[in-house]
Design a protein around this motif. Sequence first.
Motif, PDB file in Angstrom:
ATOM      1  N   GLY A  85      -6.845  -2.593   0.753  1.00  0.00           N
ATOM      2  CA  GLY A  85      -6.485  -3.952   1.170  1.00  0.00           C
ATOM      3  C   GLY A  85      -7.612  -4.939   0.951  1.00  0.00           C
ATOM      4  O   GLY A  85      -7.391  -6.060   0.465  1.00  0.00           O
ATOM      5  N   GLY A 139       0.794  -1.224   0.000  1.00  0.00           N
ATOM      6  CA  GLY A 139       0.000   0.000   0.000  1.00  0.00           C
ATOM      7  C   GLY A 139       0.820   1.264   0.000  1.00  0.00           C
ATOM      8  O   GLY A 139       2.010   1.268   0.310  1.00  0.00           O
ATOM      9  N   ASP A 184      -6.753   2.987   3.156  1.00  0.00           N
ATOM     10  CA  ASP A 184      -5.803   1.878   3.142  1.00  0.00           C
ATOM     11  C   ASP A 184      -6.549   0.547   3.349  1.00  0.00           C
ATOM     12  O   ASP A 184      -6.287  -0.442   2.666  1.00  0.00           O
ATOM     13  N   SER A 221       0.106  -3.273   4.312  1.00  0.00           N
ATOM     14  CA  SER A 221      -0.172  -1.882   4.622  1.00  0.00           C
ATOM     15  C   SER A 221       1.075  -1.203   5.179  1.00  0.00           C
ATOM     16  O   SER A 221       1.550  -1.546   6.263  1.00  0.00           O
TER      17      SER A 221
END
Length: 188
Positions: A134, A92, A130, A146
């Motif tokens: 995911g 990420g 985030d 992350s």
Amino acid sequence: AAVVERRADGSGRILSNIVRSQIAEHAPFGGVVPEIAARAHVDVLDGIVASRPDTVVVAAAWDLDRPDTPTALAQRVRDLRARGVSDVVISGGSPFWPRAGTMFRRYRATGIVPERLAPELPLSVVREFDRAAGAAVRAAGGRYVSLVDQVCDATTCATLVGGRPLSIDGVHITLAASRQFAKTLVPR
């Protein structure tokens, strides 16, 4: 992107870690041109996939202003899996720090940078985006790592990894950070 050899015991070995800068392509325009960036990403990934790796790790620099980013990341996972990559890992994007350009120019000039800063946007907004990214990547059959979870606490985020800047512009991670995070992705 990285090419990883998966061993029978489940451990892995990084065979190639390709980091390609697009600074020269974007410089004439004074900033990032999304269409140029997208084409360069495809070209690099085509070359990596041609080597038939078991695992491909792609560092994402997602854009909070584009709500379709999680969908685009999921599509990238589906595309790579359709091309024979069995393990797709999306790393990420980094948190967005205030005054990033000024801060990192200062670091280059003086070697001094604060160890932690609060993101420019509320951390709750960054974490929500985030988590959505995911979830989309995992739903498409990929793994998501992350960076926000790795470098942020409840209020601030690290600006350094191993004493070196995590990011040069507040969005993209540095080669040093990429290497550090790659170690967390592949058991030795």
